[in-house]
Design a protein around this motif. Structure first.
Motif, PDB file in Angstrom:
ATOM      1  N   GLN A 272       0.817  -1.218   0.000  1.00 40.40           N
ATOM      2  CA  GLN A 272       0.000   0.000   0.000  1.00 40.40           C
ATOM      3  C   GLN A 272       0.850   1.267   0.000  1.00 40.40           C
ATOM      4  N   LYS A 273       1.785   1.357   0.925  1.00 39.04           N
ATOM      5  CA  LYS A 273       2.565   2.586   1.067  1.00 39.04           C
ATOM      6  C   LYS A 273       3.532   2.801  -0.091  1.00 39.04           C
ATOM      7  N   ASN A 274       4.143   1.737  -0.574  1.00 35.13           N
ATOM      8  CA  ASN A 274       5.065   1.905  -1.705  1.00 35.13           C
ATOM      9  C   ASN A 274       4.325   2.204  -3.003  1.00 35.13           C
ATOM     10  N   THR A 275       3.102   1.719  -3.125  1.00 37.69           N
ATOM     11  CA  THR A 275       2.279   2.103  -4.271  1.00 37.69           C
ATOM     12  C   THR A 275       2.013   3.597  -4.240  1.00 37.69           C
ATOM     13  N   GLU A 276       1.674   4.119  -3.074  1.00 44.07           N
ATOM     14  CA  GLU A 276       1.445   5.555  -2.932  1.00 44.07           C
ATOM     15  C   GLU A 276       2.700   6.357  -3.272  1.00 44.07           C
ATOM     16  N   LEU A 277       3.864   5.790  -2.970  1.00 43.44           N
ATOM     17  CA  LEU A 277       5.126   6.494  -3.194  1.00 43.44           C
ATOM     18  C   LEU A 277       5.643   6.366  -4.626  1.00 43.44           C
ATOM     19  N   GLY A 278       5.068   5.439  -5.421  1.00 42.86           N
ATOM     20  CA  GLY A 278       5.402   5.413  -6.837  1.00 42.86           C
ATOM     21  C   GLY A 278       6.198   4.232  -7.347  1.00 42.86           C
ATOM     22  N   VAL A 279       6.312   3.133  -6.585  1.00 45.24           N
ATOM     23  CA  VAL A 279       7.098   1.992  -7.079  1.00 45.24           C
ATOM     24  C   VAL A 279       6.415   1.328  -8.275  1.00 45.24           C
ATOM     25  N   LYS A 280       7.215   0.627  -9.059  1.00 45.69           N
ATOM     26  CA  LYS A 280       6.688  -0.051 -10.238  1.00 45.69           C
ATOM     27  C   LYS A 280       6.244  -1.479  -9.924  1.00 45.69           C
ATOM     28  N   SER A 281       6.993  -2.155  -9.044  1.00 50.67           N
ATOM     29  CA  SER A 281       6.652  -3.541  -8.745  1.00 50.67           C
ATOM     30  C   SER A 281       7.141  -3.930  -7.355  1.00 50.67           C
ATOM     31  N   ILE A 282       6.469  -4.928  -6.769  1.00 50.36           N
ATOM     32  CA  ILE A 282       6.861  -5.489  -5.479  1.00 50.36           C
ATOM     33  C   ILE A 282       7.005  -6.989  -5.661  1.00 50.36           C
ATOM     34  N   ILE A 283       8.195  -7.504  -5.339  1.00 46.36           N
ATOM     35  CA  ILE A 283       8.467  -8.935  -5.536  1.00 46.36           C
ATOM     36  C   ILE A 283       8.849  -9.562  -4.199  1.00 46.36           C
ATOM     37  N   PRO A 284       7.999 -10.418  -3.624  1.00 47.33           N
ATOM     38  CA  PRO A 284       8.386 -11.116  -2.389  1.00 47.33           C
ATOM     39  C   PRO A 284       9.542 -12.072  -2.668  1.00 47.33           C
ATOM     40  N   VAL A 285      10.451 -12.174  -1.718  1.00 45.40           N
ATOM     41  CA  VAL A 285      11.620 -13.046  -1.872  1.00 45.40           C
ATOM     42  C   VAL A 285      11.676 -14.014  -0.685  1.00 45.40           C
ATOM     43  N   VAL A 286      11.816 -15.292  -0.990  1.00 49.34           N
ATOM     44  CA  VAL A 286      11.938 -16.309   0.057  1.00 49.34           C
ATOM     45  C   VAL A 286      13.381 -16.328   0.545  1.00 49.34           C
ATOM     46  N   MET A 287      13.576 -15.957   1.807  1.00 45.26           N
ATOM     47  CA  MET A 287      14.905 -15.939   2.410  1.00 45.26           C
ATOM     48  C   MET A 287      14.944 -16.903   3.592  1.00 45.26           C
ATOM     49  N   ARG A 288      16.136 -17.208   4.056  1.00 50.23           N
ATOM     50  CA  ARG A 288      16.295 -18.231   5.092  1.00 50.23           C
ATOM     51  C   ARG A 288      15.624 -17.850   6.400  1.00 50.23           C
ATOM     52  N   ARG A 289      15.594 -16.566   6.728  1.00 51.20           N
ATOM     53  CA  ARG A 289      15.032 -16.137   8.003  1.00 51.20           C
ATOM     54  C   ARG A 289      13.566 -15.717   7.916  1.00 51.20           C
ATOM     55  N   CYS A 290      12.915 -16.003   6.815  1.00 52.32           N
ATOM     56  CA  CYS A 290      11.484 -15.684   6.690  1.00 52.32           C
ATOM     57  C   CYS A 290      10.690 -16.525   7.692  1.00 52.32           C
ATOM     58  N   VAL A 291       9.846 -15.860   8.464  1.00 51.70           N
ATOM     59  CA  VAL A 291       9.016 -16.584   9.430  1.00 51.70           C
ATOM     60  C   VAL A 291       7.716 -17.059   8.784  1.00 51.70           C
ATOM     61  N   THR A 292       7.427 -16.522   7.621  1.00 51.70           N
ATOM     62  CA  THR A 292       6.213 -16.872   6.893  1.00 51.70           C
ATOM     63  C   THR A 292       6.556 -17.775   5.711  1.00 51.70           C
ATOM     64  N   LYS A 293       5.761 -18.788   5.511  1.00 52.22           N
ATOM     65  CA  LYS A 293       5.914 -19.686   4.369  1.00 52.22           C
ATOM     66  C   LYS A 293       4.592 -19.730   3.604  1.00 52.22           C
ATOM     67  N   TRP A 294       4.661 -19.596   2.286  1.00 52.97           N
ATOM     68  CA  TRP A 294       3.463 -19.697   1.445  1.00 52.97           C
ATOM     69  C   TRP A 294       3.408 -21.074   0.811  1.00 52.97           C
ATOM     70  N   GLU A 295       2.275 -21.737   0.995  1.00 54.37           N
ATOM     71  CA  GLU A 295       2.061 -23.015   0.320  1.00 54.37           C
ATOM     72  C   GLU A 295       1.817 -22.755  -1.167  1.00 54.37           C
ATOM     73  N   GLU A 296       2.318 -23.636  -2.009  1.00 55.82           N
ATOM     74  CA  GLU A 296       2.176 -23.475  -3.454  1.00 55.82           C
ATOM     75  C   GLU A 296       0.722 -23.287  -3.861  1.00 55.82           C
ATOM     76  N   LYS A 297      -0.181 -24.017  -3.218  1.00 54.99           N
ATOM     77  CA  LYS A 297      -1.603 -23.962  -3.573  1.00 54.99           C
ATOM     78  C   LYS A 297      -2.251 -22.629  -3.196  1.00 54.99           C
ATOM     79  N   ASP A 298      -1.612 -21.869  -2.307  1.00 55.98           N
ATOM     80  CA  ASP A 298      -2.193 -20.607  -1.833  1.00 55.98           C
ATOM     81  C   ASP A 298      -1.641 -19.372  -2.539  1.00 55.98           C
TER      82      ASP A 298
END
Length: 247
Positions: free
Chosen positions: A96-122
């Motif tokens: 939301q905030k970066n859209t307001e500020l003018g970014v072109k794209s947001i790409i989530p990156v899976v890193m080793r210390r991520c506490v959140t995991k997305w299931e492929e089906k979701d």
């Protein structure tokens, strides 16, 4: 005037037909009437149209084109945020905030210390939700484009993307030599450049990941003596870019 997004196939000579969810918002939330003006932005061309409402149907709104304007609300640089995958509420805030500020794209990156995991089906459902947040923020801030929220990528994939950009800034809490201010001052101008910003998740970026990103061409920067939350860091960097090169 309220602003909405349309596509080229909705334009027929000097008229534009609004369809979909925007019809309900315009009629039931804004309670717009025939004769009222709307700004409609063509997401295919970034051209804005000043229009007035000619007809309101059950599932469409027909508008007359009064004036045509080129894009005026976009940043002078194309900024992509590579965000270490955070919790959902934090990612929503970042989008939301970066859209307001003018970014072109947001790409989530899976890193080793991520506490959140997305299931492929979701993933598809989550991205659709995040894209709606970007759309809503783009309307609110009267952007001329809608930032793209991409599917999550790996560090390895991010390393492949870095050489495609002109500058990639990596926010790293252990960096002591180069500050964000210094990094921006070293560039004569960001205008027209493709810029990447890499932010770690809640747990930060591991040293081994930083080394891989550096090897690929990312430049480490410090954001100061205080440690910022993951949802604050990209907003802080983007705000400084705007201050340095637009205001």
């Amino acid at each position: 005037m309220p602003k909405f997004f349309i596509k080229t196939n909705q334009i027929n000579e000097n008229k534009i037909k609004i369809i979909g969810e925007d019809v309900k918002h315009i009629t039931q939330v804004l309670r717009a009437k025939v004769g009222e003006k709307l700004i409609l932005c063509n997401i295919d061309t970034n051209i804005n149209y000043v229009t007035n409402i000619e007809q309101i149907g059950l599932d469409f709104i027909l508008c007359n084109i009064l004036e045509q304007k080129q894009a005026v609300a976009e940043a002078k640089v194309e900024v992509s945020i590579f965000q270490g995958l955070p919790k959902a509420d934090k990612l929503e805030y970042i989008i939301q905030k970066n859209t307001e500020l003018g970014v072109k794209s947001i790409i989530p990156v899976v890193m080793r210390r991520c506490v959140t995991k997305w299931e492929e089906k979701d993933i598809k459902k989550k991205i659709e939700r995040m894209q709606k947040i970007a759309l809503s923020a783009a309307k609110q801030s009267k952007r001329d484009t809608i930032p793209k929220v991409e599917n999550p990528i790996t560090i390895a994939k991010l390393c492949e993307e870095i050489p495609k950009l002109d500058v990639v800034l990596l926010a790293y809490e252990e960096e002591k030599e180069t500050s964000l201010k210094q990094a921006l001052k070293q560039l004569n101008s960001f205008e027209g450049m493709k810029v990447g910003i890499i932010i770690g998740p809640e747990g930060g970026i591991e040293k081994s990941e930083v080394e891989l990103l550096e090897k690929a061409g990312a430049k480490k920067i410090s954001l100061g003596t205080r440690i910022l939350r993951t949802e604050t860091a990209s907003v802080m960097i983007m705000s400084n870019i705007i201050y340095e090169y637009e205001l």
